[in-house]
Design a protein around this motif. Sequence first.
Motif, PDB file in Angstrom:
ATOM      1  N   LEU A  13      18.953 -28.293  -4.005  1.00  0.00           N
ATOM      2  CA  LEU A  13      17.654 -27.704  -3.694  1.00  0.00           C
ATOM      3  C   LEU A  13      16.521 -28.656  -4.053  1.00  0.00           C
ATOM      4  N   ARG A  14      16.627 -29.303  -5.190  1.00  0.00           N
ATOM      5  CA  ARG A  14      15.596 -30.271  -5.608  1.00  0.00           C
ATOM      6  C   ARG A  14      15.533 -31.445  -4.638  1.00  0.00           C
ATOM      7  N   LEU A  15      16.683 -31.970  -4.267  1.00  0.00           N
ATOM      8  CA  LEU A  15      16.712 -33.088  -3.319  1.00  0.00           C
ATOM      9  C   LEU A  15      16.071 -32.689  -1.999  1.00  0.00           C
ATOM     10  N   TYR A  16      16.475 -31.562  -1.459  1.00  0.00           N
ATOM     11  CA  TYR A  16      15.967 -31.148  -0.155  1.00  0.00           C
ATOM     12  C   TYR A  16      14.462 -30.880  -0.203  1.00  0.00           C
ATOM     13  N   GLU A  17      13.989 -30.294  -1.292  1.00  0.00           N
ATOM     14  CA  GLU A  17      12.553 -30.067  -1.417  1.00  0.00           C
ATOM     15  C   GLU A  17      11.798 -31.397  -1.473  1.00  0.00           C
ATOM     16  N   ARG A  18      12.314 -32.336  -2.254  1.00  0.00           N
ATOM     17  CA  ARG A  18      11.656 -33.651  -2.376  1.00  0.00           C
ATOM     18  C   ARG A  18      11.657 -34.412  -1.061  1.00  0.00           C
ATOM     19  N   THR A  19      12.615 -34.145  -0.194  1.00  0.00           N
ATOM     20  CA  THR A  19      12.690 -34.870   1.079  1.00  0.00           C
ATOM     21  C   THR A  19      12.053 -34.104   2.233  1.00  0.00           C
ATOM     22  N   GLY A  20      11.336 -33.018   1.913  1.00  0.00           N
ATOM     23  CA  GLY A  20      10.533 -32.345   2.926  1.00  0.00           C
ATOM     24  C   GLY A  20      11.104 -31.085   3.539  1.00  0.00           C
ATOM     25  N   PHE A  21      12.271 -30.663   3.104  1.00  0.00           N
ATOM     26  CA  PHE A  21      12.835 -29.419   3.623  1.00  0.00           C
ATOM     27  C   PHE A  21      12.173 -28.239   2.923  1.00  0.00           C
ATOM     28  N   SER A  22      12.062 -27.136   3.626  1.00  0.00           N
ATOM     29  CA  SER A  22      11.554 -25.903   3.028  1.00  0.00           C
ATOM     30  C   SER A  22      12.347 -24.734   3.597  1.00  0.00           C
ATOM     31  N   GLU A  23      12.394 -23.671   2.838  1.00  0.00           N
ATOM     32  CA  GLU A  23      13.154 -22.502   3.266  1.00  0.00           C
ATOM     33  C   GLU A  23      12.423 -21.755   4.368  1.00  0.00           C
ATOM     34  N   ILE A  24      13.146 -21.454   5.435  1.00  0.00           N
ATOM     35  CA  ILE A  24      12.555 -20.645   6.504  1.00  0.00           C
ATOM     36  C   ILE A  24      13.271 -19.308   6.648  1.00  0.00           C
ATOM     37  N   CYS A  25      14.477 -19.208   6.127  1.00  0.00           N
ATOM     38  CA  CYS A  25      15.182 -17.934   6.128  1.00  0.00           C
ATOM     39  C   CYS A  25      16.297 -17.984   5.099  1.00  0.00           C
ATOM     40  N   GLY A  26      16.765 -16.829   4.716  1.00  0.00           N
ATOM     41  CA  GLY A  26      17.853 -16.741   3.756  1.00  0.00           C
ATOM     42  C   GLY A  26      19.109 -16.212   4.420  1.00  0.00           C
TER      43      GLY A  26
END
Length: 106
Positions: free
Chosen positions: A81-94
């Motif tokens: 989650l930390r990696l993906y957030e740092r590389t620009g990903f964000s949650e759009i659905c669960g």
Amino acid sequence: MLARVERPCAYTSALIGDDVVAVGRAVADAGWAGVFGMATLPEARGKGAARNVLAALADWAGAHEADRMYLQVERDNIPALRLYERTGFSEICGYHYRAERLARDE
């Protein structure tokens, strides 16, 4: 099973010395690239291996006219989650998996 994927796809890995320490896969379709099968050995976490895999997949996606990427990650996978957030990903659905509850023998 993987051979049945007909879209352009790529696999990449990161090495430390001669050892594969992180892997990932991307599939391109209609301007999107899905990222699948990201995995990093515990001893390689925090050393940039997964970031390098993700960057290589992003480069590949761009070369295949996929300018957007998506992935799924389990909520308890904090390093990912930390990696993906740092590389620009964000949650759009669960999402969640349903599992049958087994009765306890008592």
